[in-house]
Design an enzyme around this catalytic site. Structure first.
Site, PDB file in Angstrom:
ATOM      1  N   PHE D 113      38.357  49.254 -16.071  1.00 29.69           N
ATOM      2  CA  PHE D 113      37.193  49.682 -15.645  1.00 29.69           C
ATOM      3  C   PHE D 113      36.224  49.249 -16.961  1.00 29.69           C
ATOM      4  O   PHE D 113      36.707  48.609 -17.868  1.00 29.69           O
ATOM      5  CB  PHE D 113      37.336  51.055 -15.920  1.00 29.69           C
ATOM      6  N   GLN D 233      22.571  58.623 -16.990  1.00 29.03           N
ATOM      7  CA  GLN D 233      22.965  57.367 -16.475  1.00 29.03           C
ATOM      8  C   GLN D 233      22.506  57.004 -15.038  1.00 29.03           C
ATOM      9  O   GLN D 233      22.657  57.911 -14.267  1.00 29.03           O
ATOM     10  CB  GLN D 233      24.514  57.415 -16.372  1.00 29.03           C
ATOM     11  N   HIS D 235      23.040  54.635 -11.985  1.00 28.40           N
ATOM     12  CA  HIS D 235      23.957  53.671 -11.213  1.00 28.40           C
ATOM     13  C   HIS D 235      23.105  52.562 -10.312  1.00 28.40           C
ATOM     14  O   HIS D 235      22.397  52.781  -9.627  1.00 28.40           O
ATOM     15  CB  HIS D 235      24.986  54.281 -10.212  1.00 28.40           C
ATOM     16  N   LEU D 245      26.840  56.348  -3.549  1.00 28.89           N
ATOM     17  CA  LEU D 245      27.479  55.369  -4.284  1.00 28.89           C
ATOM     18  C   LEU D 245      28.143  54.208  -3.705  1.00 28.89           C
ATOM     19  O   LEU D 245      28.991  54.415  -2.924  1.00 28.89           O
ATOM     20  CB  LEU D 245      28.384  55.998  -5.413  1.00 28.89           C
ATOM     21  N   GLU D 248      31.001  49.758  -8.119  1.00 21.31           N
ATOM     22  CA  GLU D 248      31.401  48.641  -8.959  1.00 21.31           C
ATOM     23  C   GLU D 248      32.080  47.407  -8.454  1.00 21.31           C
ATOM     24  O   GLU D 248      31.850  46.277  -8.598  1.00 21.31           O
ATOM     25  CB  GLU D 248      31.429  48.737 -10.310  1.00 21.31           C
ATOM     26  N   ARG D 281      25.999  48.731 -16.486  1.00 21.13           N
ATOM     27  CA  ARG D 281      24.994  49.308 -15.165  1.00 21.13           C
ATOM     28  C   ARG D 281      23.618  49.248 -15.628  1.00 21.13           C
ATOM     29  O   ARG D 281      22.867  49.119 -14.708  1.00 21.13           O
ATOM     30  CB  ARG D 281      25.755  50.653 -15.216  1.00 21.13           C
ATOM     31  N   HIS D 346      22.920  59.210 -11.651  1.00 23.92           N
ATOM     32  CA  HIS D 346      24.410  59.298 -11.400  1.00 23.92           C
ATOM     33  C   HIS D 346      25.013  60.432 -12.211  1.00 23.92           C
ATOM     34  O   HIS D 346      25.853  61.076 -11.749  1.00 23.92           O
ATOM     35  CB  HIS D 346      24.911  57.887 -11.739  1.00 23.92           C
ATOM     36  N   ARG D 381      28.161  57.285 -20.799  1.00 18.73           N
ATOM     37  CA  ARG D 381      29.325  57.575 -20.365  1.00 18.73           C
ATOM     38  C   ARG D 381      30.161  56.226 -19.925  1.00 18.73           C
ATOM     39  O   ARG D 381      29.535  55.478 -19.036  1.00 18.73           O
ATOM     40  CB  ARG D 381      29.228  58.553 -19.257  1.00 18.73           C
TER      41      ARG D 381
HETATM   42  C1  LIG Z   1      29.415  59.391  -6.583  1.00 10.84           C
HETATM   43  C2  LIG Z   1      30.044  59.917  -8.007  1.00 10.84           C
HETATM   44  C3  LIG Z   1      31.336  59.061  -8.463  1.00 10.84           C
HETATM   45  C4  LIG Z   1      31.694  59.604  -9.592  1.00 10.84           C
HETATM   46  N1  LIG Z   1      33.144  58.787 -10.125  1.00 10.84           N
HETATM   47  C5  LIG Z   1      33.644  58.995 -11.152  1.00 10.84           C
HETATM   48  C6  LIG Z   1      34.740  58.550 -11.637  1.00 10.84           C
HETATM   49  O1  LIG Z   1      35.110  57.395 -10.869  1.00 10.84           O
HETATM   50  N2  LIG Z   1      35.453  58.966 -12.812  1.00 10.84           N
HETATM   51  C7  LIG Z   1      35.099  59.917 -13.537  1.00 10.84           C
HETATM   52  O2  LIG Z   1      35.566  59.896 -14.570  1.00 10.84           O
HETATM   53  N3  LIG Z   1      33.793  60.615 -13.060  1.00 10.84           N
HETATM   54  C8  LIG Z   1      33.029  60.017 -12.127  1.00 10.84           C
HETATM   55  N4  LIG Z   1      31.859  60.766 -11.709  1.00 10.84           N
HETATM   56  C9  LIG Z   1      31.306  62.138 -12.557  1.00 10.84           C
HETATM   57  C10 LIG Z   1      32.264  63.245 -12.476  1.00 10.84           C
HETATM   58  O3  LIG Z   1      32.732  63.225 -11.082  1.00 10.84           O
HETATM   59  C11 LIG Z   1      31.582  64.399 -12.571  1.00 10.84           C
HETATM   60  O4  LIG Z   1      31.006  64.496 -13.815  1.00 10.84           O
HETATM   61  C12 LIG Z   1      32.357  65.859 -12.478  1.00 10.84           C
HETATM   62  O5  LIG Z   1      33.222  65.648 -11.221  1.00 10.84           O
HETATM   63  C13 LIG Z   1      31.689  66.863 -12.541  1.00 10.84           C
HETATM   64  O6  LIG Z   1      32.540  68.115 -12.327  1.00 10.84           O
HETATM   65  P1  LIG Z   1      32.159  69.510 -12.865  1.00 10.84           P
HETATM   66  O7  LIG Z   1      33.654  70.244 -12.812  1.00 10.84           O
HETATM   67  O8  LIG Z   1      31.486  69.492 -13.786  1.00 10.84           O
HETATM   68  O9  LIG Z   1      30.979  69.924 -11.530  1.00 10.84           O
HETATM   69  P2  LIG Z   1      31.228  69.830 -10.158  1.00 10.84           P
HETATM   70  O10 LIG Z   1      32.398  69.510  -9.614  1.00 10.84           O
HETATM   71  O11 LIG Z   1      29.867  69.549  -9.579  1.00 10.84           O
HETATM   72  O12 LIG Z   1      31.079  71.508  -9.829  1.00 10.84           O
HETATM   73  C14 LIG Z   1      30.037  72.429 -10.041  1.00 10.84           C
HETATM   74  C15 LIG Z   1      30.447  73.718  -9.518  1.00 10.84           C
HETATM   75  O13 LIG Z   1      29.541  74.634  -9.821  1.00 10.84           O
HETATM   76  C16 LIG Z   1      29.246  75.599  -9.004  1.00 10.84           C
HETATM   77  N5  LIG Z   1      27.959  76.033  -9.127  1.00 10.84           N
HETATM   78  C17 LIG Z   1      26.870  75.177  -9.333  1.00 10.84           C
HETATM   79  N6  LIG Z   1      25.839  76.024  -9.672  1.00 10.84           N
HETATM   80  C18 LIG Z   1      26.301  77.282  -9.802  1.00 10.84           C
HETATM   81  C19 LIG Z   1      25.605  78.456  -9.803  1.00 10.84           C
HETATM   82  N7  LIG Z   1      24.088  78.737  -9.871  1.00 10.84           N
HETATM   83  N8  LIG Z   1      26.309  79.685  -9.462  1.00 10.84           N
HETATM   84  C20 LIG Z   1      27.486  79.754  -8.889  1.00 10.84           C
HETATM   85  N9  LIG Z   1      28.164  78.529  -8.921  1.00 10.84           N
HETATM   86  C21 LIG Z   1      27.630  77.350  -9.364  1.00 10.84           C
HETATM   87  C22 LIG Z   1      29.527  74.631  -7.885  1.00 10.84           C
HETATM   88  O14 LIG Z   1      29.661  75.562  -6.538  1.00 10.84           O
HETATM   89  C23 LIG Z   1      30.501  73.761  -8.103  1.00 10.84           C
HETATM   90  O15 LIG Z   1      31.666  74.438  -7.485  1.00 10.84           O
HETATM   91  C24 LIG Z   1      31.461  60.697 -10.549  1.00 10.84           C
HETATM   92  C25 LIG Z   1      30.262  61.203 -10.114  1.00 10.84           C
HETATM   93  C26 LIG Z   1      29.687  61.003  -8.728  1.00 10.84           C
HETATM   94  C27 LIG Z   1      28.511  61.806  -8.306  1.00 10.84           C
END
Ligand SMILES: Cc1cc2nc3c(=O)[nH]c(=O)nc-3n(C[C@H](O)[C@H](O)[C@H](O)COP(=O)(O)OP(=O)(O)OC[C@H]3O[C@@H](n4cnc5c(N)ncnc54)[C@H](O)[C@@H]3O)c2cc1C
Ligand code: HEM
Ligand code: SF4
Ligand code: F3S
Ligand code: FES
Lengths: 293, 123, 131, 615
Positions: D113, D233, D235, D245, D248, D281, D346, D381
């Site tokens: 990566f 960040q 993308h 998305l 890459e 990126r 992103h 990141r």
């Molecule tokens: C398209 C894409 C591809 C990616 N690919 C990669 C990758 O290949 N490798 C990598 O390491 N990272 C990747 N990332 C980054 C990574 O996926 C995210 O940073 C990570 O999944 C975020 O996880 P999280 O648990 O913090 O939040 P999320 O999974 O976004 O979860 C947020 C949670 O909070 C809840 N919530 C939000 N606001 C409230 C509220 N007010 N009240 C109650 N609940 C609430 C939502 O319901 C949800 O359940 C990618 C991101 C994207 C967008």
């Protein structure tokens, strides 16, 4: 354009106690707000009119609380078309520009969160994965059939979740490696075998399309059976667990209910061969039982 | 509704029998149709001809088996269809009983007819 | 959810236009199955005239067979039976996990084949009927 | 009122891991989430999870790569914790049955990566996040952990001592989406925020519609500082109409970028003479935008990414998913035509300031995942470093909140360690517009004049405040709707605080945000129903977007240098003497207060000396 029911305007009373100066400020602010709002609506109407192409949506509306919406009805929206526009985009546009009370679930916009399974022109599809250009007009958008409607396009998913969770949808094994850095081995072939089944996004489109599930509330349904398949076929779980899983699937509202209607397979947005998986489990179950005979 | 299903009810057995009888019926039904509509035309059917066939043990037992499988297959099919539409509880038990009774009557009547033709079990 | 609005079954029936192949197959199979059971019962009922003697039986059958309606109904029965058999075979294959990708094609095939067989056997079925 | 030992807000990867960890420690834990867990945006992650699992790799190398990738703005204790714990947490996922891709010998597969010195990105096809999210949710079901799904958390119940470091978090207030009830949730031990990303601050993002930065804004208004918010960040290859998305991998396989004139601009205009499309990126994103700005964009919006020359066979073999994405979301079949792409928001490197145990400066308040900033990612990141962050810091926060003894944190939070106040020249007033008058959606501290009240009372008071806010919003009969305000902010942010940042534009953005704040004073909710009122919820979210947009812009305006993802027209280089420090913003009586704390570059055994970041 929008057919939102006009709310009866209530008398202003909150401002009475406020000071004169504040009232003036308030009035000014309100005026500004109105101006902005009007401008926006005019723009929207203009956009819709001037666009080369608009799409005509007929959207199911229902709200148990709003008198005008207690009797379900269809509202018409005309949305300006842009290349690549999906059903979800159109709904969002209609909500943001015509009627903010238009309600539907959505989140990822990329067919991975499974929130926006809808009944579009007569079949279950993900709003975000359906191009408007593939549909004939007017585009009829309804909530998923065979589920209770909460409001507009939102249906109650509890039953679906219950069914998903009733098949012990979690990995279980009696033979984990000891070290916390030691992996279980799995052949490529086996991972390939379960791959499709792991793609389910819990959208419930399949369950909604299945007539058996509609008739028999206790039927596990294609998605839950597929979930069980995902574990039963995973070699890492071991034979004893497979046995246990087959017992769950074999109960009377399990695999035997499936009448191979194929509609689940047809609508699954993740292209999971659901019928095939169910059939395979039936055979596994029979084989398993023959052992005892 | 999220209870774990522990009680094991062998829904699979009836499923399997439905398939097995179906496989059997394909052959016999085809034979039956062929014999009574193509080889012997329908309007030529008489008691005597039926009697002649029925007096052979093979044909007799085949027909009895045909009757039984068809009844099972048909009635079980109907029962499944009803259960799939959400039939449950006492109504389900009632339907089960009625269908069971109907099958028995059908088979009894069918066997009596066959015996009348054959003039007793053709041994 | 007591306050929610359930759109019920009426919808299902008005949606037939959007049904897919597998769904049609399911409905036809159901329908033909029920007709066949119904026929099985009538059939035995008719045959049991044999219990009241050879003449009664022969008369009943020949009287029935001489009626055009009965002949036409028989053609209908043939259609129903042939479809049920062919689609039944299709289902048996599906149960064995054979040809699932072609499930819609095999359904259309059963339909067409049913039509062909029925048309081909019309002469046989209607032969000798006095109008 | 509901009551639990530990309350986790959010059910993405971070929230689920935190809940499982708290449960492991024997706590009575519940998750409150506005989406059902499997709908969380973690499911969208494609690439993989970085973990040093193999012979020849080591967590030290991973830490080195991470520090370098961060452009030396990450705190070494956090980065090292990430890299040390990731292997064991990744294997734990495997033990929980996650369907990783496999090598011939049956072990989990890893791939190279960007920015990594070893192929250590562990993956499950191009759907790693989906598999991770579902595996973890399954474990939740197994343990029978309570989930309040479709409950929108609107505010934290935090006591109101003068200094945030003295405050306590006693619970949360949430709105039941299905019924419209507002209820309090008291947390006996702690609240963990895991609310994910904030991409909706921009109008073009890979993030979900639900990613509105609620947790960050709520914590901010309760007194926990936001850290390094200017680092966003972008993308380079996202689909223009949806922001979906395009991995890459397309460029990795040989995909080429063209401008309107059909020129291969990465070389033609000298953006990256060596690596071309495969430059990092931020470089590619800037190049694309320059093309568009100079009139060589297609429809003044995007450029083309062409992979047709790779041949159908190869595309189907390695990039099948991309065909579906492009067809489904853009209506373009990439086998027949080039795909339109443009840069999109992103990931947010910044967030709620925490230490490496996930705790904020408010006791009883924790944060993990994308909403938190333990400062693992610093200025930029690395791909594949967010998912390990979820499982490593989610777990730590969960253990910590459940009362497990943790090693003392090396990172200080709040104004406990060394810090300096900052200044920024804003053209407009900042913060709450006309606070005290019409501040309908204030989600701040449950005010109490210093007296000691029980936690339950505090939560109750917060519930009442919230009910009032919501009633006010629903009672208003006219005014302006949130969609309008939100759109204005999003557009302005994309125009002014995007990949390119220059002083005048940043100031424009602040003006726009100010105007939006004022409009927000008149916001009203047209839908009066209590059932599934998404209009109301979006109105509450928009409030959060305002605070976050302001923070990002302010941080960007203050930081006079070019570091990581933060590019400034006026300052084209990294200035280590002055800027090896984190930007922090505290909510101080309704106004943002800017301050800085130094970056910790001293790791366990070594210090990460800033080097020129070149690949
Ligand atoms: C398209 C894409 C591809 C990616 N690919 C990669 C990758 O290949 N490798 C990598 O390491 N990272 C990747 N990332 C980054 C990574 O996926 C995210 O940073 C990570 O999944 C975020 O996880 P999280 O648990 O913090 O939040 P999320 O999974 O976004 O979860 C947020 C949670 O909070 C809840 N919530 C939000 N606001 C409230 C509220 N007010 N009240 C109650 N609940 C609430 C939502 O319901 C949800 O359940 C990618 C991101 C994207 C967008
Ligand atoms: C000759 C060959 C036959 C074959 C191959 C066949 C095949 C099948 C199969 C496979 C099913 C199961 C469908 C399912 O559960 O998904 C079925 C159902 C059924 N069959 Fe047959 N069948 C045959 C003859 C008959 C006959 C003679 C009768 C009448 C007595 C009959 C009546 C039924 C009925 C009532 C059903 C249930 C339909 C429903 O689901 O509602 N079948 N058949
Ligand atoms: S199996 Fe397919 S249709 Fe059914 S819930 Fe899963 S993804 Fe949706
Ligand atoms: S639609 Fe239903 S009947 Fe079986 S094949 Fe699918 S579960
Ligand atoms: S919005 Fe997530 S699946 Fe459509």
């Amino acid at each position: 354009m929008s057919t939102q029911v006009p709310e009866s305007v209530e008398e202003e009373s909150a401002t009475e106690t406020a000071s004169a100066g504040k009232q003036k400020r308030d009035a000014k602010k309100r005026e500004r707000a109105e101006r902005v709002q009007e401008q926006r609506e005019a723009e929207a109407a203009e956009k819709a009119r001037s666009a080369d192409d608009t799409f005509h949506l007929k959207v199911f509306r229902y709200d148990p609380e709003v008198p005008e919406k207690q009797e379900p009805r269809f509202d018409d929206f005309h949305v300006p078309y842009k290349q690549g526009m999906t059903v979800l985009d159109a709904l969002m546009w209609a909500r943001d520009h015509y009627d903010s009370s238009l309600t539907f679930r959505h989140s990822c916009r990329q067919a991975i969160c499974g929130s926006d399974a809808l009944f579009v022109n007569g079949s279950q599809r993900l709003g975000c994965k359906t191009q408007l250009s593939d549909l004939s007009e007017p585009v009829r958008i309804e909530p998923l059939p065979h589920a209770d409607v909460v409001k507009d396009l939102v249906v109650d998913m509890e039953h679906f979740y219950d069914q998903m969770e009733s098949v012990e949808p979690y990995f279980q094994t009696n033979s984990l490696p000891d070290g916390e850095l030691d992996e279980q081995r799995q052949t490529r072939e086996n991972r390939e075998k379960v791959k499709m089944s792991t793609r389910c996004i819990w959208c419930s489109a399949c369950m909604s399309s299945c007539n058996i599930a509609a008739g028999d509330n206790e039927y596990l349904g294609p998605a839950a059976i597929n979930k069980a398949y995902r574990f039963a076929m995973d070699e890492r779980e071991g034979e004893d667990m497979k046995q246990r899983r087959l017992e769950i699937l074999e109960q009377e509202h399990g695999v035997w209910r499936c009448q191979t209607q194929f509609s689940c397979t047809e609508v699954c947005p993740k292209d999971i061969p659901l019928t095939e998986h169910i059939q395979e489990l039936k055979r596994e179950a029979i084989k398993n039982n023959l052992k005892f005979w | 509704m999220a209870e774990r299903y522990t009680s094991f009810e062998p829904g699979g057995r009836r499923w399997l029998w439905q398939r097995l009888t179906a496989a059997f019926l394909v052959v016999v039904l085809a034979f039956h149709f062929f014999l009574l509509h193509f080889v012997n035309h329908a309007d030529e059917v008489t008691f005597a001809l039926s009697q002649a066939r029925m007096e052979q043990l093979t044909y007799f037992s085949l027909m009895i088996l045909f009757l039984v499988t068809a009844t099972f297959h048909g009635v079980n099919g109907v029962y499944n269809a009803l259960v799939n539409q959400g039939l449950s509880g006492t109504r389900k038990t009632a339907v089960k009983a009625i269908l069971g009774l109907a099958s028995v009557l059908l088979i009894v009547q069918g066997v009596r007819t066959a015996l009348a033709w054959a003039g007793g079990v053709p041994i | 959810m007591s306050q929610s609005y359930n759109r019920g079954l009426i919808e299902d029936f008005s949606r037939w236009r959007e049904f897919s192949a597998g769904m049609w197959a399911w409905i036809f199979h159901k329908f033909t199955g029920w007709v066949l059971v119904g026929y099985l019962f009538t059939h035995i009922a008719v045959l049991s005239t044999a219990l009241s003697g050879a003449a009664a039986y022969t008369n009943t059958i020949q009287a029935l067979e001489s009626l055009l309606v009965v002949r036409i109904l028989e053609v209908g029965l043939l259609a129903v039976a042939v479809f049920h058999i062919l689609n039944g075979l299709r289902l048996l294959f599906v149960d064995l996990g054979v040809g699932l990708e072609a499930q819609d094609k095999s359904f259309y095939a059963s339909l067409i084949l049913t039509g062909v067989i029925v048309v081909a056997s019309v002469p046989t079925f209607l032969s000798g009927v006095s109008i | 009122m509901y009551e639990h030992d530990v309350i986790v807000v959010g059910a993405g990867g971070a929230g689920l891991r935190a809940a499982i960890a708290a449960h492991e420690e024997g706590a009575d834990v519940a998750i409150v989430s506005k989406l059902h867990p499997v709908r969380s945006h973690t499911g969208a992650a494609e690439g993989g999870i970085n973990a040093a699992l193999r012979e020849g790799d080591s967590w030290e190398d991973h830490a080195y790569d991470t520090m370098k990738g961060s452009d030396y703005l990450a705190d070494a204790p956090a980065a090292e914790t990430l890299c040390k714990d990731s292997p064991k947490e990744t294997i734990k996922l495997e033990h929980w049955g996650m369907a990783f891709s496999r090598d011939d010998d049956g072990r989990v597969s890893q791939r190279p990566f960007g920015g990594l010195s070893f192929p250590r990105t562990t993956y499950a096809g191009a759907e790693t996040g989906h598999q991770l999210l579902h595996t973890m949710y399954e474990q939740l079901v197994k343990r029978g952990i309570k989930v309040y799904d479709e409950w929108h958390v609107t505010r934290l119940a935090v006591s109101d001592e003068e200094k945030p470091e003295d405050r306590n978090c006693h619970g949360i207030v949430a709105y039941d989406v299905q019924t419209g009830q507002v209820e309090g949730f008291r947390a006996r031990n702690g609240v963990i925020l895991a609310t994910g990303g904030l991409g909706q601050v921009y109008d073009h993002t890979t993030n979900a519609v639900a990613n509105t930065g609620d947790g960050v804004a709520m914590a901010y208004r309760a007194g926990a500082p936001m850290e390094d918010m200017e680092f966003i960040q972008f993308h380079p290859t996202t689909l223009p109409s949806t922001g979906v998305l395009i991995t890459e991998g397309v460029r990795g396989e040989g995909g080429i970028l063209y401008n309107e004139n059909g020129e291969r601009f990465m070389f033609e205009y000298g953006y990256a003479n060596n690596l071309g499309e495969l430059a990092s990126r931020d470089v590619v994103s800037r190049a694309e935008l320059t093309e568009v700005n100079e009139g060589r964009g297609i429809e003044d919006e995007y450029v083309h990414l062409d992979m047709r020359h790779l041949g159908e066979e190869r595309i189907i073999d390695r990039l099948e998913n991309i065909i579906h994405l492009s067809e489904d979301f853009e209506g373009v079949n990439p086998l027949d035509a080039p795909m339109p792409v443009k840069p999109g928001q992103h990931y947010a490197m910044g967030g709620i300031e925490t230490d490496e145990n996930g705790e904020t400066c408010i006791s009883g308040l924790y944060a993990a995942g994308e909403c938190a900033c333990a400062s693992v990612h610093g200025g930029n990141r690395l791909g594949g470093n967010a998912l390990p962050e979820l499982i490593v810091f989610g777990k730590r926060a969960g253990h910590h909140a459940a009362g497990k003894d943790m090693e003392e944190a090396k990172i200080t939070t709040g104004k406990e360690g060394e810090y300096e106040l900052g200044e920024v020249d804003s053209p407009v007033e900042l913060g709450e517009a006309g606070i005290g008058e019409d501040a309908v959606a204030d989600g701040g501290t449950a005010a109490d004049a210093g007296a000691t009240v029980s936690g339950a009372d505090l939560v109750q008071r917060a519930v009442e405040d919230e009910r009032e806010t919501i009633d006010t919003l629903l009672e208003r009969e006219d005014g302006i709707q949130q969609a309008e305000i939100r759109e204005r902010v999003q557009k302005s942010m994309t125009r002014n605080v995007n990949v390119f940042r220059e002083e005048s534009a940043l100031k424009d953005a602040l003006r726009d945000i100010r105007e939006a704040r004022e409009l927000y004073q008149d916001v009203f909710v047209a839908d009066k129903s209590r059932t599934f009122n998404t209009d109301l919820l979006q109105t509450l979210e928009t409030r959060n977007i305002l605070d976050i947009a302001e923070a990002i812009t302010l941080g960007a305006l203050a930081r006079n240098e070019f570091r990581g993802a933060h590019w400034r027209k006026e300052y084209q280089e990294r200035r280590d003497e002055e800027w090896l420090k984190h930007t922090l913003l505290s909510w101080n009586d309704g106004r943002p207060e800017l301050w800085y704390k130094p970056v910790i570059l001293e790791g366990e055994d070594k210090t990460y000396e800033p080097k020129v970041r070149s690949y």
